[in-house]
Design an enzyme around this catalytic site. Structure first.
Site, PDB file in Angstrom:
ATOM      1  N   CYS B 111       9.516  14.954  -3.872  1.00 46.34           N
ATOM      2  CA  CYS B 111      10.578  14.441  -3.003  1.00 46.34           C
ATOM      3  C   CYS B 111      11.767  13.978  -3.839  1.00 46.34           C
ATOM      4  CB  CYS B 111      10.022  13.336  -2.101  1.00 46.34           C
ATOM      5  SG  CYS B 111      11.097  12.975  -0.710  1.00 46.34           S
ATOM      6  N   HIS B 240       4.779  15.666   0.198  1.00 44.87           N
ATOM      7  CA  HIS B 240       4.126  14.618  -0.606  1.00 44.87           C
ATOM      8  C   HIS B 240       2.628  14.856  -0.791  1.00 44.87           C
ATOM      9  CE1 HIS B 240       7.391  11.531  -0.684  1.00 44.87           C
ATOM     10  NE2 HIS B 240       7.808  12.211   0.377  1.00 44.87           N
ATOM     11  N   GLU B 242       0.715  13.235  -2.763  1.00 43.31           N
ATOM     12  CA  GLU B 242       0.064  11.928  -2.956  1.00 43.31           C
ATOM     13  C   GLU B 242      -0.134  11.200  -1.635  1.00 43.31           C
ATOM     14  OE1 GLU B 242       3.175  12.462  -3.296  1.00 43.31           O
ATOM     15  OE2 GLU B 242       4.188  10.774  -2.337  1.00 43.31           O
TER      16      GLU B 242
END
Lengths: 999, 280
Positions: B111, B240, B242
């Site tokens: 990002c 994302h 994560e």
């Protein structure tokens, strides 16, 4: 001299902002327009060579792949109207600040070069517009006159060679720094005039108390020693006005109220806050005994409860209504970053882990004429949404849920509730973190942003109705990045034990933050001359009460100050020693060597006598609705699903980051297509454990039209049942009360004050009754009592509104349940009884009625149901669970079905009910404490056993299986008499639900 | 510490500060993936010379809003890395980064971290030129920030280390400036030719790249969601990974049978395994 750098998109590339503005011009203002392009402008106020400016423009300021720039020239051509919008002097310009820092890094800091960067934006409009339309676009959409200035240039007046001359919004008028002394030994009229002219919001009685304090010979003697006379200084007067404001002191909640219940009974209530709110929490805690998990209630910036052995949770909800009325974006942004500082400044300081926001607006499609100074509800909606988006997303705090409430009476003041939760280790360096301590000799240190004239009189301004003279300086614009940098730094300082105490600078600025914390040591000695300023020219009183954002105040042991300031410098956060805490008993404020305020701490905090108020309740009878049941129930359900208070809020939800920090478990949107409305949020604040947090809200202002007692009861029940539906347990659930009222003090301005105060009393009585009944203690709260608009002859008062928010612990997040139907063949249950209490329902509102009988909460039955449901959910027996609220059973069934992408076959005759003989009433009654749950046939027996209870075949509450989930994607209902009532495709039902706010 | 001692100990650094906000979950991902050392390092520690990139193998640039994205996403952040000097030296942080790349170590930008890599010129980094920006990430076509889960098709021919063995990934995007744009058509042609396009937004079922909103949430050209450098060791993407480390992160975990481990974690496991096998 000043230079202008203009940045625009290269030809042929989409200007997304321009396209959005074009859409808004069409949708909000209904002005047809061909095209909008934007140009970003940086005005650099300083001396730079051409070469340096090229480096800056080509480097950090533009993106060579898509943008081009021009220095001291103009990009604009091929337009019909050019509108340039920039900030007024002194308004926070976050982008300008970042640009300045980037330039310093790029070009190096020169000691003899000071400069500033100011930003503005050009909108190049194409279309057949007259000046009137262009001016309307500028004033009603692009610029907020309060904080921004704009220029409108037609094509024929434009010279591309010359472009726009640079304009620097410099703060001027830096007259001599001065302290004024005001003589309070004057007559009553003059005293009132002083309060009004200075926006002090102090009553005559309060002004007289100040006058009498200064008449005291002992006071005069001690003042003489520090060089002050018998007249009050402007700093003292302003500081007292802040500290004694309704906003800070909650005078109405702490007042003595004689309450007449309208049925011949009168009672005296010595502080609603002490008796109803604190009183109930105390009782609940006593009952919990050794199991009591409350750690800090009502004493700090936020409430603190235990999460587990090693961590504590912190939660607070605030409002920022008045500023959001004037500047929706700035007001709401400040609201969210402001409430962030509450948990951050609680105890020893908490890491922020979630936001939850609730907004109350007038309908965005409002078409009637707008009263003076009022912005269109659609503009307020977009501005508030965007302010909270920037404040929340840029701070890296997930907005895990929230809601929107619509009522025309929020036209005068919108309500912007912002809530934030935090987590902190239960102890740091062996000391508990939920308490505060300051020792005499500790240094007063301010960190974060600088002080400007922004936000002066915020506290006093929000303690009044919105009127003609409401000050523009009361509005501030927050900067989430300055705050993020500060919180990153302070969390490190916290873990190193570098400070003793932390609190935030909110309403009242330093006067409140230092004034309040100084009670811990017994006094202070504050030097305002040390305070870092945004620009010169602030008078001491302005420095003292400015509400400039992003600031925390700390108490630091002198032996740790070097380490603290060193870490701050390293992490590029400003930190300044402003004096020290003392035990002198005096609130002593200096400007250099000159004393500008010298007040007894005891007078400052306890000098205000209790308010005496009268409240008189008289139930209002309205005409009893008469209308036939709808001929087409499917159509009726669709109309209900489209209503503002029921429809999907997806367009807003998606613009908030609800997953940052990695602990997202139950998101605001759930179901087969990720678009169903979840009841409560679940997050894991610590990624290495399955222990989680449930957060939910309840709010039902419409019921205030009938009785605020039931309004409050329903709000409490709604919040709790949302949490229960998702997997929370009553054993570990805490509440926050947040009252937004219209002025309840009887006066010429408010002839119905006694009734409005009675409404407040009744809401508090319900709060007491129901928090105790459920065993859900309030741990913190807030009130905003002057949500009225009064200009010329127009008065608009909000409906009395209570937001009840809950935070609970869920032992294992893997047990959480969502609201979407899961599998065909599952059994559909209704839990709880449906009654004929249609008053103030969405169904009555749709038919143009209010009625007289609003839902009542039977907490005894509800509690048993909630406990049983919690047990069933923890055993994994429940496939889906959805609470019934606005729009009742009909809406809950439809939402459950279409969120799951499955159909339903329902027999309404089986719904447990009392006194209902109409299908529309059965479907749309908003009786409380009800759920729609679906259960796999494999679990049917065990589920029903748990609901019936162990010892009896008779359930302590009503529940029934009313149908099943089907693969065929239709919602089919049989009516009370057994005939087929409706059969609607879930896709169409969903479309009705989604269309209203899909802009 | 001698070379023998650090043998096989994987060290990851997650940079934070100035508006970064996904550092906690990114560090958690590195830990779950088996990295032996995971440090969340504030950029001021690097700029003060207290920590050095040279001491790590895996550089993580998390999401957030560097300097508020005030001058365009990650622009001011890139300016800092390029021009801020490390205290007491003439070295810039950028110098440590290029050395890190030369040493064959791994960089993952998610990002805002991807925006940073692109704006520094580190991605795609044609011909070893890690200073010239040839692509960018700009405002979503919708003109708004959006949080929504997207399907990504993984390019099996890409040299990307992080996506080895994966066909598709389901992850959230959370950005307002994620539209991938190239400087000119030759850049795009080369990205395709060299299989640098690692992940593309795709429909839920068919795995083919899509330009249709909202499956393609921002209007990225050729549905590009993430790219890598020639060695596949530098990888940047808008979605994302994560944010999907455990099944309860999945938006439909209460209705679907999902493995306990989230798909995003594989990205980190691939990185850590590769470092253990080939970098150290």
């Amino acid at each position: 001299m000043a230079h202008r750098i203009e940045i625009g998109f290269k030809e042929g590339l989409r200007d997304a902002l321009g396209a959005k503005i074009k859409r808004r011009i069409n949708e909000h203002l209904h002005i047809p327009i061909a095209d909008v392009k934007t140009v970003d402008v940086y005005t650099i106020d300083g001396s730079f060579s051409r070469e340096e400016l090229v480096k800056v423009a080509a480097g950090p300021l533009s993106d060579a792949v898509i943008q081009h720039y021009v220095i001291d020239g103009a990009l604009a051509d091929n337009f019909d109207w050019l509108i340039e919008v920039g900030f007024r002097p002194g308004v926070t310009d976050n982008v300008g600040k970042t640009a300045r820092e980037a330039m310093e890094l790029l070009l190096g800091r020169l000691p003899d070069r000071t400069f500033n960067v100011h930003t503005s934006r050009q909108y190049l409009l194409r279309g057949t517009l007259g000046r009137k339309e262009a001016e309307r676009i500028a004033a009603n959409l692009l610029a907020n006159d309060l904080i921004e200035r704009y220029e409108v240039v037609p094509r024929q007046d434009w010279d591309t060679g010359k472009g726009m001359p640079p304009f620097v919004p410099r703060v001027t008028g830096t007259e001599q720094i001065r302290t004024e002394e005001i003589d309070l030994d004057v007559d009553e009229e003059a005293l009132s005039a002083i309060s009004n002219e200075r926006v002090l919001a102090l009553t005559l009685e309060e002004m007289q108390i100040l006058r009498d304090y200064l008449r005291d010979p002992a006071v005069r003697e001690e003042r003489k020693k520090v060089g002050l006379g018998a007249r009050i200084t402007d700093g003292e007067l302003e500081c007292l006005a802040q500290t004694w404001s309704e906003h800070c002191k909650h005078k109405i909640f702490n007042g003595v109220i004689i309450y007449d219940d309208g049925a011949g009974h009168t009672e005296t209530i010595n502080s609603l806050f002490k008796t109803c709110i604190k009183g109930s929490t105390q009782q609940i805690r006593e009952k919990m005994g050794a199991k009591d998990w409350c750690l800090s209630v009502f004493v700090d910036n936020a409430g603190v409860i235990r999460f587990n052995e090693n961590y504590s949770l912190v939660f607070k909800v605030e409002t920022h209504n008045s500023p959001s009325a004037l500047d929706p974006y700035g007001g709401a942004l400040t609201g969210i970053v402001g409430v962030n500082r509450d948990p951050f400044g609680t105890g020893y300081g908490a890491k922020l882990i979630f936001n939850t926001d609730v907004f109350c607006f007038a309908p965005p499609d409002y078409v009637k004429a707008l009263p003076k100074r009022i912005l269109h509800p659609r503009r307020i909606y977009e501005g508030v949404r965007e302010g909270v988006e920037h404040g929340g997303n840029k701070s890296g705090i997930p907005t895990i849920n929230g809601c929107l409430v619509f009522d025309e009476r929020y036209l005068g003041k919108p309500l912007v509730y912002c809530g934030t939760g935090g987590i902190m280790p239960a102890t740091i360096q062996g000391k508990p973190t939920h308490t505060k301590e300051i020792l005499p000799g500790d240094l007063i240190v301010m960190t974060g942003g600088r002080i400007g004239k922004d936000g002066i009189h915020g506290a006093t301004f929000s303690s009044e109705e919105l009127h003609e003279g409401s000050p523009v300086t009361a509005v501030q614009i927050g900067d989430p990045i300055t705050q993020k940098k500060m919180t990153d730094f302070l969390l490190k300082a916290r873990d190193l034990g570098l400070y003793r105490c932390i609190t935030d600078n909110g309403a009242g600025g330093l006067s409140s933050s230092v004034g309040e914390t100084a009670q811990l040591s017994g006094g202070c000695d504050l030097d305002l001359k040390c305070a870092p300023l945004k620009y010169p020219g602030l008078n001491p009183w302005e420095i003292l009460i400015s509400e400039s954002q992003e600031r925390m105040t700390l108490a630091i042991d002198p032996v740790r100050i070097d380490a603290f300031l060193g870490l701050a410098a390293k992490m590029d956060v400003e930190a300044t020693v402003l004096g020290k805490y003392t035990d002198s008993g005096m609130f002593h404020v200096r400007y250099g060597n000159r004393t500008v305020a010298y007040l007894r701490m005891d007078f400052l905090h306890n000098g205000l006598p209790q308010m005496n108020l009268r409240a008189r309740w008289s139930p209002r009878r309205r005409e009893e609705p008469v209308f036939p049941p709808p001929a087409n129930m499917g159509q009726a359900l669709k109309q209900m699903l489209s209503r503002l208070n029921i429809c999907s809020k997806e367009s807003v939800i998606r613009q908030y980051d609800h997953e940052v920090q990695g602990g997202s478990v139950v998101k605001p949107l759930v179901g087969a297509m990720n678009d169903g409305p979840s009841d409560a949020a679940v997050i894991r604040p610590l990624l290495d454990t399955y222990e989680g947090i449930v957060v939910a809200n309840g709010i039902c202002p419409r019921y205030s039209d009938i009785d605020t007692y039931h309004m409050a009861a329903c709000a409490i029940d709604e919040a709790i049942r949302n949490a229960i539906a998702t997997g929370a347990s009553l054993d570990h659930l805490a509440g926050l009360d947040n009252f937004c009222w219209c002025d309840p003090v009887q006066s010429e301005k408010t002839p119905d004050g006694e009734y409005k105060l009675a409404q407040l009393v009744r809401a508090n009585m319900a709060l007491f009754d129901y928090t105790i009944a459920y065993g859900v203690p309030c741990i913190s709260g807030k009130d905003s009592m002057k949500n009225d608009y009064a200009i010329d002859n127009t008065k608009i008062s909000i409906p009395p509104t209570l937001l009840f928010s809950v935070i609970g612990k869920i032992a294992d997040v893997r047990q959480a349940v969502t609201m979407d139907a899961k599998r065909a063949g599952d059994i559909v249950y209704v839990l709880g009884e449906t009654r004929n209490e249609m008053g103030a329902s969405e169904w009555y509102a749709l038919n143009g009625y209010v009625g007289n009988t609003c839902p009542k909460v039977d907490a005894e039955k509800a509690k048993k149901l909630y406990e049983a449901l919690t047990k069933a959910i923890a055993k994994g027996l429940v496939a889906s669970c959805h609470d019934c609220s606005d729009g009742g059973l009909g809406v809950a069934l439809a939402e459950t079905a279409f969120a799951g992408g499955l159909g339903m076959q329902i027999d309404l005759a089986k719904v447990p009910q009392e006194g209902i003989d109409r299908d529309d009433y059965l479907l749309f009654s908003e009786s409380q404490s009800r759920f729609v749950a679906t259960v796999s046939p494999d679990h049917q027996k065990e589920f029903e056993e748990i609901l019936r209870g162990e010892d009896s075949n008779l359930s302590p509450f009503a529940f029934a299986a009313i149908g099943e989930i089907t693969a065929a994607s239709f919602l089919s209902l049989r009516g009370i008499t057994g005939e087929i009532l409706m059969r609607e495709s879930i896709a169409e039902l969903k479309a009705s639900w989604q269309k209203t706010l899909s802009f | 510490m001698t070379k023998a001692n650090i043998n096989k100990i994987v060290k990851s650094i997650v940079i934070t500060g100035n508006g970064t906000n996904c550092e906690m979950e990114m560090a958690h991902a590195c830990r779950l993936a088996g990295s032996d050392v995971v440090d969340i390092v504030h950029i001021s520690e690097l700029l003060h010379g207290e920590k050095r990139l040279d001491d790590y193998h895996f550089l993580n640039l998390p999401g957030g809003f560097l300097d508020g994205d005030d001058l365009g996403s990650a622009k001011a952040g890139a300016n800092r890395i390029l021009h801020a000097t490390i205290r007491g030296t003439d070295e810039k942080l950028y110098d440590q980064m290029t050395r890190f790349i030369r040493d064959g170590k791994l960089i993952l930008g998610v990002c805002n971290g991807f925006q940073l890599l692109v704006k520094l010129g580190l991605l795609p980094g044609f011909n070893g030129d890690y200073l010239t920006q040839t692509v960018t990430l700009s405002f979503n076509d919708s003109g708004r920030f959006e949080d929504r889960w997207v399907h990504l098709a993984v390019n099996p021919e890409s040299p990307c280390i992080y996506t080895r063995g994966m066909k598709d990934i389901y992850l959230p995007v959370r950005h307002g400036e994620g539209k991938f744009i190239v400087r000119d058509p030759s850049v795009l042609a080369r990205l395709h030719k060299e299989h640098r396009i690692v992940v593309q937004y795709s429909g839920a079922d068919d795995g083919t790249p899509t330009m249709t909103y909202p499956a393609n949430p921002n209007g990225a050209i050729d549905a590009i969601a993430g790219i890598c450098n020639d060695t596949g060791r530098i990888f940047g993407l808008m979605p994302h990974p994560e944010a999907y480390l455990h099944r309860t992160n999945h938006p439909r975990w209460t209705r679907e049978d999902l493995p306990e481990m989230g798909m995003g974690l594989i990205v980190f496991q691939n990185a850590v395994d590769f470092i253990r096998r080939q970098v150290i």
